[in-house]
Scaffold this motif. Structure first.
Motif, mmCIF file in Angstrom:
data_model
loop_
_atom_site.group_PDB
_atom_site.id
_atom_site.type_symbol
_atom_site.label_atom_id
_atom_site.label_comp_id
_atom_site.label_asym_id
_atom_site.label_seq_id
_atom_site.Cartn_x
_atom_site.Cartn_y
_atom_site.Cartn_z
ATOM 1 N N SER A 66 0.832 -1.191 0.000
ATOM 2 C CA SER A 66 0.000 0.000 0.000
ATOM 3 C C SER A 66 0.874 1.252 0.000
ATOM 4 O O SER A 66 1.907 1.289 0.680
ATOM 5 N N PRO A 67 0.514 2.295 -0.760
ATOM 6 C CA PRO A 67 1.315 3.542 -0.733
ATOM 7 C C PRO A 67 1.511 4.033 0.692
ATOM 8 O O PRO A 67 0.566 4.101 1.483
ATOM 9 N N PHE A 68 2.752 4.345 1.041
ATOM 10 C CA PHE A 68 3.063 4.792 2.390
ATOM 11 C C PHE A 68 2.509 6.198 2.635
ATOM 12 O O PHE A 68 2.521 7.043 1.742
ATOM 13 N N ARG A 69 2.028 6.403 3.844
ATOM 14 C CA ARG A 69 1.588 7.738 4.203
ATOM 15 C C ARG A 69 2.777 8.691 4.159
ATOM 16 O O ARG A 69 3.836 8.427 4.722
ATOM 17 N N GLY A 70 2.635 9.798 3.450
ATOM 18 C CA GLY A 70 3.675 10.807 3.355
ATOM 19 C C GLY A 70 4.648 10.614 2.209
ATOM 20 O O GLY A 70 5.497 11.474 1.967
ATOM 21 N N GLU A 71 4.545 9.505 1.458
ATOM 22 C CA GLU A 71 5.554 9.278 0.425
ATOM 23 C C GLU A 71 5.357 10.166 -0.804
ATOM 24 O O GLU A 71 6.281 10.349 -1.588
ATOM 25 N N ALA A 72 4.157 10.763 -0.955
ATOM 26 C CA ALA A 72 3.930 11.671 -2.088
ATOM 27 C C ALA A 72 4.865 12.874 -2.004
ATOM 28 O O ALA A 72 5.243 13.449 -3.039
ATOM 29 N N GLU A 73 5.232 13.280 -0.785
ATOM 30 C CA GLU A 73 6.127 14.426 -0.599
ATOM 31 C C GLU A 73 7.590 14.003 -0.469
ATOM 32 O O GLU A 73 8.485 14.848 -0.355
ATOM 33 N N ALA A 74 7.852 12.714 -0.465
ATOM 34 C CA ALA A 74 9.223 12.215 -0.276
ATOM 35 C C ALA A 74 9.927 12.074 -1.622
ATOM 36 O O ALA A 74 9.285 11.844 -2.654
ATOM 37 N N PRO A 75 11.254 12.195 -1.661
ATOM 38 C CA PRO A 75 11.993 12.066 -2.920
ATOM 39 C C PRO A 75 12.035 10.635 -3.445
ATOM 40 O O PRO A 75 12.364 10.416 -4.609
ATOM 41 N N GLN A 76 11.749 9.657 -2.601
ATOM 42 C CA GLN A 76 11.654 8.259 -3.027
ATOM 43 C C GLN A 76 10.329 7.688 -2.536
ATOM 44 O O GLN A 76 9.771 8.150 -1.546
ATOM 45 N N LYS A 77 9.832 6.661 -3.240
ATOM 46 C CA LYS A 77 8.545 6.036 -2.912
ATOM 47 C C LYS A 77 8.797 4.629 -2.380
ATOM 48 O O LYS A 77 8.892 3.668 -3.150
ATOM 49 N N PRO A 78 8.926 4.489 -1.056
ATOM 50 C CA PRO A 78 9.275 3.180 -0.492
ATOM 51 C C PRO A 78 8.335 2.047 -0.904
ATOM 52 O O PRO A 78 8.801 0.941 -1.189
ATOM 53 N N ALA A 79 7.039 2.305 -0.943
ATOM 54 C CA ALA A 79 6.093 1.235 -1.275
ATOM 55 C C ALA A 79 6.364 0.675 -2.667
ATOM 56 O O ALA A 79 6.341 -0.539 -2.882
ATOM 57 N N ARG A 93 3.657 -11.858 -6.335
ATOM 58 C CA ARG A 93 2.757 -11.281 -7.331
ATOM 59 C C ARG A 93 2.064 -10.074 -6.707
ATOM 60 O O ARG A 93 1.449 -10.183 -5.635
ATOM 61 N N ALA A 94 2.183 -8.914 -7.350
ATOM 62 C CA ALA A 94 1.578 -7.691 -6.817
ATOM 63 C C ALA A 94 0.065 -7.715 -7.022
ATOM 64 O O ALA A 94 -0.412 -8.007 -8.121
ATOM 65 N N VAL A 95 -0.657 -7.393 -5.970
ATOM 66 C CA VAL A 95 -2.124 -7.329 -6.025
ATOM 67 C C VAL A 95 -2.551 -5.917 -5.635
ATOM 68 O O VAL A 95 -2.495 -5.552 -4.450
ATOM 69 N N PRO A 96 -2.967 -5.083 -6.583
ATOM 70 C CA PRO A 96 -3.429 -3.733 -6.229
ATOM 71 C C PRO A 96 -4.795 -3.787 -5.551
ATOM 72 O O PRO A 96 -5.705 -4.482 -6.008
ATOM 73 N N VAL A 97 -4.922 -3.051 -4.453
ATOM 74 C CA VAL A 97 -6.185 -3.003 -3.706
ATOM 75 C C VAL A 97 -6.440 -1.570 -3.287
ATOM 76 O O VAL A 97 -5.569 -0.916 -2.699
ATOM 77 N N GLU A 98 -7.622 -1.063 -3.581
ATOM 78 C CA GLU A 98 -8.037 0.260 -3.121
ATOM 79 C C GLU A 98 -8.649 0.116 -1.731
ATOM 80 O O GLU A 98 -9.760 -0.376 -1.579
ATOM 81 N N ALA A 99 -7.891 0.520 -0.719
ATOM 82 C CA ALA A 99 -8.371 0.315 0.651
ATOM 83 C C ALA A 99 -8.187 1.548 1.503
ATOM 84 O O ALA A 99 -8.146 1.467 2.735
ATOM 85 N N GLY A 100 -8.059 2.718 0.880
ATOM 86 C CA GLY A 100 -7.861 3.933 1.642
ATOM 87 C C GLY A 100 -6.429 4.037 2.137
ATOM 88 O O GLY A 100 -5.592 3.186 1.890
ATOM 89 N N GLN A 101 -6.141 5.108 2.862
ATOM 90 C CA GLN A 101 -4.796 5.360 3.360
ATOM 91 C C GLN A 101 -4.480 4.471 4.549
ATOM 92 O O GLN A 101 -5.200 4.454 5.542
#
Length: 447
Positions: A66-79, A93-101
């Motif tokens: 899941s996208p990490f909280r705060g990574e949009a403002e970070a120079p790297q995207k850990p997730a 195998r990556a499974v995309p899931v829309e589950a909120g923050q």
């Protein structure tokens, strides 16, 4: 006479590599004498990786990063880095899931992830601290068992955000598979582009490449020290082949083998105190052991053939090397105390570039079999398996966990750095700088 013997005993592919345009006559001579493969045709930088899975029996773990909280403002995207690391192994195998923050303190709604087919969820946060460093935190959940598998946190300077993400992937990989991850390790390789040779040090995914050395003269045979802090290599910048030891962090280096004639093919002993090198100072291409800090070399083996491409066993008690003493290049083994060499390879008339796994169980090497392919030998049973189906493979090197091998090759999509699992079922194309790609080497875990 020596060159005639070499040309008779070595393959047409080898001669093609040794005689590439822009390589000096001395460089070509040493490449031949040392049985050192070099060069692939010009290739673009690969920004995307591709995973190929063949054969049966590969278990894949479905996981959501899941996208990490705060990574949009970070120079790297850990997730994203974590997900790419895991998927690159072919075991996830990556499974995309829309589950909120979500973050490391969130408990995921397991039914949502189960319904999407995900077994594991990684969630976390990245936050800039007052001193400019970044705090990276994450947690792993098993949504099938509805259990918290634990988490980690790292506080690192901005320059190490990718490294922290790779370390997180290592931790997750080990928690799920039970095996050590190698995402935070590094690889080195050499490119030739625009008349310049560059020695690169990159993350294990091929990204974040940094130039360790650039020269208009050939750079060949990079070899990592056991702690991953130094590289030994051969440079022709002084007009002849000289072995250097280079501190990767500081950039400082020193010549450790600069004897009369050719100095080539360095390899580190497991304790980091000794280098095996090929020297011609006393006639012929013979194996010597020399202190890693420089000093007087000790002859290890003398033969009427060419002895080169040494690599130590993990216990330091023996050296594997290539020799044409029997009429064609084959791999031999000799005790570091000296004595009689024992032939190891018997299948095929051309076997070079040995690499021994850290667990001592396997040897990867290049064999001629409908082209030049990576083979893996079980050192206890002697069983040999071809693990690639390409025809121009070069210089295999084991990952520090003994589970994967990096090598250079030519594929339908161009020239590239590739990795393969030791059974050949999973292959990945890595990112790489543009130019002829040569001489990959996987570093130990020290960093």
């Amino acid at each position: 006479m020596l060159i005639d013997l070499i040309r008779q005993s070595l393959s047409p592919l080898f001669v093609r590599h040794a005689g590439r345009a822009g390589t000096s006559p001395k460089a070509r001579s040493v490449a031949l004498t040392g049985v050192l493969l070099a060069g692939l045709a010009s290739a673009p930088a690969w920004a995307e990786f591709r995973v190929e899975i063949t054969g049966a029996g590969v278990t894949q773990y479905p996981i959501t990063s899941s996208p990490f909280r705060g990574e949009a403002e970070a120079p790297q995207k850990p997730a994203s880095i974590i997900q790419a690391d895991l998927v690159r192994t072919g075991l996830f195998r990556a499974v995309p899931v829309e589950a909120g923050q979500l973050d490391e303190s969130s408990k995921p709604v397991v039914t949502t992830f189960r319904a999407a087919g995900s077994d594991y969820v990684v969630a976390g946060s990245v936050q800039r601290q007052g001193d400019g460093r970044y705090a990276v935190r994450f947690r792993l959940w098993d949504v099938v068992k509805n259990s918290d598998m634990g988490g980690q946190s790292y506080t690192v300077p901005q320059a190490d955000l990718r490294l922290a993400s790779h370390r997180a992937a290592d931790w997750i990989y080990e928690r799920i598979t039970g095996e050590k991850g190698v995402f935070s390790s590094r690889v080195s390789y050499v490119t030739k582009a625009g008349g310049r040779y560059t020695l690169w040090v990159a993350d294990a995914d091929g990204e974040n490449a940094q130039a360790a050395l650039s020269s208009r003269q050939s750079i060949i045979s990079p070899s990592w020290s056991p702690d991953g802090s130094k590289l030994a290599y051969v440079s022709f910048e002084s007009g002849k082949p000289v072995v250097y030891v280079h501190d990767v962090r500081s950039g400082q280096r020193r010549a450790v083998a600069n004897f009369r004639g050719s100095n080539s093919a360095p390899a580190w002993s497991p304790d980091g105190r000794t280098l095996a090198v090929t020297l011609t100072k006393d006639g012929g291409s013979q194996l010597y052991l020399i202190p890693a800090a420089g000093g007087e070399p000790r002859l290890l083996s003398r033969s009427v053939g060419i002895d080169t491409e040494a690599t130590f066993s993990p216990d330091g008690g023996s050296v594997y090397f290539v020799s044409d003493r029997g009429g064609s290049p084959q791999i031999y083994r000799i005790a570091t105390s000296g004595g009689e060499a024992r032939r190891i390879t018997f299948q095929g008339g051309y076997n070079i570039s040995p690499s021994i796994s850290a667990d001592g169980r396997s040897m990867a090497y290049i064999t001629r079999s409908g082209g030049y392919k990576v083979a893996v030998m079980d050192l206890q049973s002697g069983t040999v398996n071809l693990v690639t189906d390409t025809a121009h493979d070069e210089k295999p090197s084991f990952a520090p966990n003994s589970k994967m091998i990096v090598y250079a090759t030519r594929t339908a999509g161009g020239e590239a750095l590739m990795t393969t699992s030791i059974d050949g079922k999973i292959k990945t194309r890595l990112a790489g700088r543009s130019g002829d790609i040569r001489e990959p080497a996987w570093a130990p875990m020290g960093r």
